[in-house]
Design a protein around this motif. Structure first.
Motif, PDB file in Angstrom:
ATOM      1  N   MET A   1       0.849  -1.171   0.000  1.00  0.00           N
ATOM      2  CA  MET A   1       0.000   0.000   0.000  1.00  0.00           C
ATOM      3  C   MET A   1       0.899   1.240   0.000  1.00  0.00           C
ATOM      4  SD  MET A   1      -3.065  -1.374   0.203  1.00  0.00           S
ATOM      5  CE  MET A   1      -4.218  -0.169   0.728  1.00  0.00           C
ATOM      6  N   ALA A   2       0.377   2.289  -0.580  1.00  0.00           N
ATOM      7  CA  ALA A   2       1.117   3.548  -0.628  1.00  0.00           C
ATOM      8  C   ALA A   2       0.178   4.678  -0.251  1.00  0.00           C
ATOM      9  CB  ALA A   2       1.681   3.790  -2.015  1.00  0.00           C
ATOM     10  N   GLN A  14      -3.813  16.622  -0.441  1.00  0.00           N
ATOM     11  CA  GLN A  14      -4.871  15.614  -0.479  1.00  0.00           C
ATOM     12  C   GLN A  14      -4.137  14.282  -0.434  1.00  0.00           C
ATOM     13  OE1 GLN A  14      -5.795  13.207  -3.060  1.00  0.00           O
ATOM     14  NE2 GLN A  14      -7.651  12.598  -2.014  1.00  0.00           N
ATOM     15  N   VAL A  15      -4.466  13.432   0.539  1.00  0.00           N
ATOM     16  CA  VAL A  15      -3.769  12.164   0.730  1.00  0.00           C
ATOM     17  C   VAL A  15      -4.772  11.029   0.726  1.00  0.00           C
ATOM     18  CG1 VAL A  15      -2.249  10.823   2.240  1.00  0.00           C
ATOM     19  CG2 VAL A  15      -2.006  13.318   2.125  1.00  0.00           C
ATOM     20  N   THR A  16      -4.419   9.946   0.057  1.00  0.00           N
ATOM     21  CA  THR A  16      -5.260   8.761   0.039  1.00  0.00           C
ATOM     22  C   THR A  16      -4.363   7.533  -0.019  1.00  0.00           C
ATOM     23  OG1 THR A  16      -7.159   7.733  -1.052  1.00  0.00           O
ATOM     24  CG2 THR A  16      -5.513   8.689  -2.472  1.00  0.00           C
ATOM     25  N   VAL A  17      -4.866   6.401   0.464  1.00  0.00           N
ATOM     26  CA  VAL A  17      -4.129   5.144   0.424  1.00  0.00           C
ATOM     27  C   VAL A  17      -4.555   4.390  -0.836  1.00  0.00           C
ATOM     28  CG1 VAL A  17      -3.697   2.954   1.596  1.00  0.00           C
ATOM     29  CG2 VAL A  17      -3.955   5.061   2.928  1.00  0.00           C
ATOM     30  N   ILE A  18      -3.569   3.914  -1.597  1.00  0.00           N
ATOM     31  CA  ILE A  18      -3.855   3.235  -2.862  1.00  0.00           C
ATOM     32  C   ILE A  18      -3.035   1.951  -2.981  1.00  0.00           C
ATOM     33  CG2 ILE A  18      -4.440   5.358  -4.094  1.00  0.00           C
ATOM     34  CD1 ILE A  18      -1.625   5.205  -5.400  1.00  0.00           C
ATOM     35  N   TRP A  19      -3.515   1.069  -3.866  1.00  0.00           N
ATOM     36  CA  TRP A  19      -2.685  -0.043  -4.313  1.00  0.00           C
ATOM     37  C   TRP A  19      -1.740   0.521  -5.354  1.00  0.00           C
ATOM     38  CZ3 TRP A  19      -6.481  -4.578  -5.757  1.00  0.00           C
ATOM     39  CH2 TRP A  19      -7.021  -5.115  -4.584  1.00  0.00           C
ATOM     40  N   ILE A  20      -0.495   0.090  -5.295  1.00  0.00           N
ATOM     41  CA  ILE A  20       0.502   0.526  -6.265  1.00  0.00           C
ATOM     42  C   ILE A  20       1.220  -0.719  -6.767  1.00  0.00           C
ATOM     43  CG2 ILE A  20       2.351   0.897  -4.575  1.00  0.00           C
ATOM     44  CD1 ILE A  20       1.713   3.511  -7.151  1.00  0.00           C
ATOM     45  N   GLY A  21       1.609  -0.718  -8.007  1.00  0.00           N
ATOM     46  CA  GLY A  21       2.289  -1.888  -8.544  1.00  0.00           C
ATOM     47  C   GLY A  21       3.054  -1.541  -9.794  1.00  0.00           C
ATOM     48  N   TRP A  80      -8.931  -3.483 -15.374  1.00  0.00           N
ATOM     49  CA  TRP A  80      -9.424  -4.670 -14.650  1.00  0.00           C
ATOM     50  C   TRP A  80      -8.361  -5.757 -14.617  1.00  0.00           C
ATOM     51  CZ3 TRP A  80     -13.056  -2.611 -12.112  1.00  0.00           C
ATOM     52  CH2 TRP A  80     -13.801  -1.569 -12.684  1.00  0.00           C
ATOM     53  N   ASP A  81      -7.641  -5.948 -15.718  1.00  0.00           N
ATOM     54  CA  ASP A  81      -6.559  -6.927 -15.739  1.00  0.00           C
ATOM     55  C   ASP A  81      -5.451  -6.507 -14.779  1.00  0.00           C
ATOM     56  OD1 ASP A  81      -7.876  -8.401 -17.716  1.00  0.00           O
ATOM     57  OD2 ASP A  81      -6.844  -7.340 -19.337  1.00  0.00           O
ATOM     58  N   LEU A  82      -5.112  -5.229 -14.797  1.00  0.00           N
ATOM     59  CA  LEU A  82      -4.066  -4.719 -13.920  1.00  0.00           C
ATOM     60  C   LEU A  82      -4.517  -4.770 -12.455  1.00  0.00           C
ATOM     61  CD1 LEU A  82      -1.207  -3.688 -14.072  1.00  0.00           C
ATOM     62  CD2 LEU A  82      -2.103  -1.390 -14.483  1.00  0.00           C
ATOM     63  N   MET A  83      -5.792  -4.467 -12.197  1.00  0.00           N
ATOM     64  CA  MET A  83      -6.313  -4.558 -10.824  1.00  0.00           C
ATOM     65  C   MET A  83      -6.262  -6.003 -10.325  1.00  0.00           C
ATOM     66  SD  MET A  83      -9.501  -1.907 -10.752  1.00  0.00           S
ATOM     67  CE  MET A  83      -9.825  -2.043  -9.006  1.00  0.00           C
ATOM     68  N   THR A  84      -6.560  -6.968 -11.192  1.00  0.00           N
ATOM     69  CA  THR A  84      -6.472  -8.377 -10.793  1.00  0.00           C
ATOM     70  C   THR A  84      -5.030  -8.735 -10.459  1.00  0.00           C
ATOM     71  OG1 THR A  84      -8.433  -9.067 -12.005  1.00  0.00           O
ATOM     72  CG2 THR A  84      -6.761 -10.758 -11.603  1.00  0.00           C
ATOM     73  N   LYS A  85      -4.094  -8.255 -11.275  1.00  0.00           N
ATOM     74  CA  LYS A  85      -2.666  -8.491 -11.000  1.00  0.00           C
ATOM     75  C   LYS A  85      -2.291  -7.935  -9.621  1.00  0.00           C
ATOM     76  CE  LYS A  85       1.899  -7.295 -12.792  1.00  0.00           C
ATOM     77  NZ  LYS A  85       2.614  -6.538 -13.831  1.00  0.00           N
ATOM     78  N   VAL A  89      -1.443  -9.682  -5.295  1.00  0.00           N
ATOM     79  CA  VAL A  89      -0.397  -9.305  -4.339  1.00  0.00           C
ATOM     80  C   VAL A  89      -1.025  -8.820  -3.028  1.00  0.00           C
ATOM     81  CG1 VAL A  89       1.475  -7.664  -3.886  1.00  0.00           C
ATOM     82  CG2 VAL A  89       1.238  -8.696  -6.160  1.00  0.00           C
ATOM     83  N   TYR A  90      -2.026  -7.944  -3.116  1.00  0.00           N
ATOM     84  CA  TYR A  90      -2.593  -7.304  -1.933  1.00  0.00           C
ATOM     85  C   TYR A  90      -3.643  -8.145  -1.210  1.00  0.00           C
ATOM     86  CZ  TYR A  90      -0.271  -2.925  -3.092  1.00  0.00           C
ATOM     87  OH  TYR A  90       0.666  -1.964  -3.339  1.00  0.00           O
ATOM     88  N   VAL A  91      -4.358  -9.015  -1.928  1.00  0.00           N
ATOM     89  CA  VAL A  91      -5.461  -9.764  -1.319  1.00  0.00           C
ATOM     90  C   VAL A  91      -5.101 -11.236  -1.163  1.00  0.00           C
ATOM     91  CG1 VAL A  91      -7.888 -10.396  -1.522  1.00  0.00           C
ATOM     92  CG2 VAL A  91      -7.124  -8.133  -2.266  1.00  0.00           C
ATOM     93  N   SER A  92      -4.918 -11.940  -2.263  1.00  0.00           N
ATOM     94  CA  SER A  92      -4.502 -13.345  -2.226  1.00  0.00           C
ATOM     95  C   SER A  92      -4.085 -13.761  -3.636  1.00  0.00           C
ATOM     96  CB  SER A  92      -5.628 -14.248  -1.724  1.00  0.00           C
ATOM     97  OG  SER A  92      -6.498 -14.612  -2.767  1.00  0.00           O
TER      98      SER A  92
END
Length: 128
Positions: A1-2, A14-21, A80-85, A89-92
């Motif tokens: 997470m970043a 403005q700050v938010t937590v995101i998935w980064i890859g 969607w493909d990139l989110m699955t990738k 890493v982040y979920v399972s």
């Protein structure tokens, strides 16, 4: 997470937590809809991403990284493909992100690193 920091129109952060890859050699994040952080990036592409590591007992300051970058927002039907990738890493390792019915193309943000700071061997600038 970043932690992604962007600049609001009034100059406030403005700050938010995101998935980064990674997408190839590019540092990227995916976004399902246009929102404040994306509008901020389009107006002012200067961003900072901070990364922390799990706390170690009895360590005063753990290593961390701050990546300063110029960000670019691009509409993309391929999020969607990139989110699955990233979900793998982040979920399972078995995670899947299904394309929502009637979804519109989302957005990929690509980060062009200008400087790396923090505490660790990756830091290219000293901590103040």
């Amino acid at each position: 997470m970043a932690h992604l920091s962007t600049i609001n129109p009034d100059g406030s952060p403005q700050v938010t937590v995101i998935w980064i890859g990674l997408d190839g050699d590019d540092l990227v994040s995916t976004h399902m809809r246009d929102n404040v952080k994306l509008r901020n990036i389009r107006r002012d592409p200067r961003v900072a991403l901070s990364f922390d590591v799990p706390r170690e007992p009895e360590v005063w300051i753990n290593p961390y990284a701050v990546v300063y970058a110029l960000a670019a927002v691009e509409p993309s039907p391929h999020i969607w493909d990139l989110m699955t990738k990233h979900a793998k890493v982040y979920v399972s390792p078995d995670a899947q992100v299904p394309v929502p019915e009637g979804s519109e193309p989302g957005f990929i943000v690509r980060y062009s690193v200008t400087r790396v700071g923090g505490i660790g061997p990756w830091a290219t600038s000293p901590v103040l």
